[in-house]
Write an enzyme that holds these catalytic residues in place. Sequence first.
Site, PDB file in Angstrom:
ATOM      1  N   ASN A   7       0.877  -1.173   0.000  1.00  0.00           N
ATOM      2  CA  ASN A   7       0.000   0.000   0.000  1.00  0.00           C
ATOM      3  C   ASN A   7       0.911   1.219   0.000  1.00  0.00           C
ATOM      4  O   ASN A   7       1.460   1.595   1.031  1.00  0.00           O
ATOM      5  CB  ASN A   7      -0.887  -0.036   1.255  1.00  0.00           C
ATOM      6  CG  ASN A   7      -1.847   1.136   1.303  1.00  0.00           C
ATOM      7  OD1 ASN A   7      -1.802   2.030   0.461  1.00  0.00           O
ATOM      8  ND2 ASN A   7      -2.706   1.143   2.302  1.00  0.00           N
ATOM      9  N   HIS A 183     -13.156   2.853  -0.219  1.00  0.00           N
ATOM     10  CA  HIS A 183     -13.152   1.776   0.787  1.00  0.00           C
ATOM     11  C   HIS A 183     -13.816   0.496   0.272  1.00  0.00           C
ATOM     12  O   HIS A 183     -14.222  -0.350   1.073  1.00  0.00           O
ATOM     13  CB  HIS A 183     -13.930   2.164   2.075  1.00  0.00           C
ATOM     14  CG  HIS A 183     -13.380   3.326   2.832  1.00  0.00           C
ATOM     15  ND1 HIS A 183     -14.193   4.252   3.433  1.00  0.00           N
ATOM     16  CD2 HIS A 183     -12.107   3.685   3.112  1.00  0.00           C
ATOM     17  CE1 HIS A 183     -13.441   5.151   4.056  1.00  0.00           C
ATOM     18  NE2 HIS A 183     -12.182   4.835   3.867  1.00  0.00           N
ATOM     19  N   ARG A 244     -12.510  15.580   7.251  1.00  0.00           N
ATOM     20  CA  ARG A 244     -13.291  15.935   6.048  1.00  0.00           C
ATOM     21  C   ARG A 244     -14.717  16.310   6.446  1.00  0.00           C
ATOM     22  O   ARG A 244     -15.306  15.693   7.326  1.00  0.00           O
ATOM     23  CB  ARG A 244     -13.354  14.766   5.073  1.00  0.00           C
ATOM     24  CG  ARG A 244     -12.011  14.369   4.529  1.00  0.00           C
ATOM     25  CD  ARG A 244     -12.172  13.260   3.481  1.00  0.00           C
ATOM     26  NE  ARG A 244     -10.932  12.546   3.332  1.00  0.00           N
ATOM     27  CZ  ARG A 244     -10.829  11.221   3.292  1.00  0.00           C
ATOM     28  NH1 ARG A 244     -11.902  10.457   3.353  1.00  0.00           N
ATOM     29  NH2 ARG A 244      -9.667  10.655   3.155  1.00  0.00           N
ATOM     30  N   GLU A 387      -8.249  -5.523   4.356  1.00  0.00           N
ATOM     31  CA  GLU A 387      -8.136  -5.226   2.923  1.00  0.00           C
ATOM     32  C   GLU A 387      -6.975  -5.986   2.290  1.00  0.00           C
ATOM     33  O   GLU A 387      -7.050  -6.397   1.134  1.00  0.00           O
ATOM     34  CB  GLU A 387      -7.954  -3.709   2.731  1.00  0.00           C
ATOM     35  CG  GLU A 387      -9.236  -2.937   3.015  1.00  0.00           C
ATOM     36  CD  GLU A 387      -9.008  -1.564   3.616  1.00  0.00           C
ATOM     37  OE1 GLU A 387      -8.417  -1.489   4.719  1.00  0.00           O
ATOM     38  OE2 GLU A 387      -9.428  -0.580   3.007  1.00  0.00           O
TER      39      GLU A 387
END
Length: 403
Positions: A7, A183, A244, A387
């Site tokens: 990643n 996601h 955010r 993930e």
Amino acid sequence: MIILVINCGSSSIKYQLLDMKSDDVYDLMAKGVVEKIGLPEGILTHKPIGKPVLVRNLPIPDHKVGMELLLAALVDPESGVLRSFDDIEAVGHRIVQGADFFSGSALVDEDVLSKIEICCDFAPLHNPAHLLGIRAMQKVLPTVPQVVTFDTAFHQTMPAYNYMYGLPYKYYEEYRVRKYGAHGTSHQYVAGRAAQLTGLDLEHSKIITCHLGNGSSITAVQDGKCLDTSMGFTPLAGMIMGTRCGSIDPNIVPYIMKKEGLTPDQMTDLMNKKSGFLGLSGKTSDVRELNALVAEGDQRAKLVFKVFTYDVIKLIGAYIAEMQGVDLIVFTAGIGENNARLRRRICENFAYLGLKFDHDANAGASGDTIISLPDSKIKVAMICTNEELVIARDTMHLVQNME
Ligand code: ADP
């Protein structure tokens, strides 16, 4: 099959080495992170399973040097877990944005790379770093097949009525402006895992997955496929998040820009990095710190939790309406996995639909846990997202099919 999962960010590389025996049977061999790439002092932290942790402080000028370092750690005489690089059979990379080019993972070739390049426009902080990572890995392990897995791919099954915005159609045609979500790998994993845990047939199910972390998104998963999701063209849309703002009246954007004399980039920065929990509390984006503030009686920290809780409740409500019901609600990611009180507050709101919450299971939940009572009309589960496992599974399947 031994698979290295990468990643890659603009200044960091997170990695895991997995020995995949089948989709559900695997060994995590090591994980680690290379940080501060391009800064005067870089760090490698390598955590092999059952061996001493290796930490190295040294300048890491670019991603290629970062990849060489993590590979060296994997074969280190004391902290290594491999005899040689030749043991790595494939590399899987996480990619944030694949737009409508990719509805699944793909083997890397020049065409795939050029499409990831086009998607840099929609993920300017992430996709360029992913490309650097792939190219660096191609240089250090030139003969090993590489696979890319996209955060957006799972959401490609959304129908047009859920991904189109009420803007002039030409902006979709000319600039690809539409909802892509994010996601996706996490939503896909936790929906599958929670269905398995609760004995639900994924192919005939209505699941709502709540990925609540620094970035948060909620997805309606019908019959195993994404029907709708809360993030949008970018991960700024949807619910309030750590830094955010989530979805706001679009007219607020030009209004604040004019009042404060901000450029588009400054406004983008304000909405992505200075808003959300941080902006509203004026103190922190971190839920643990917000919890401490609430204990001290901080009213704005309390307000943050209220806004967050009701954002989740409203999205779950919308998706129940869209799917005409729900069988299973799933909580995951940093906040979803660790905040029992938030899970309880959210679930208590759905008691009127027959959701019977298991307070004891919820309070003690660690690891994948069912947190609804056996006679609840809506099941609820807390699942630890993974993930990397999805990336490793997809990589294994694509590489096996090459032969
Ligand atoms: P990211 O989106 O960066 O992957 P995470 O999924 O790690 O973020 O979520 C980060 C959030 O989860 C933070 O607000 C943090 O406070 C919260 N969190 C992480 N661990 C815990 C914990 N053990 N207890 C309570 N909150 C936690």
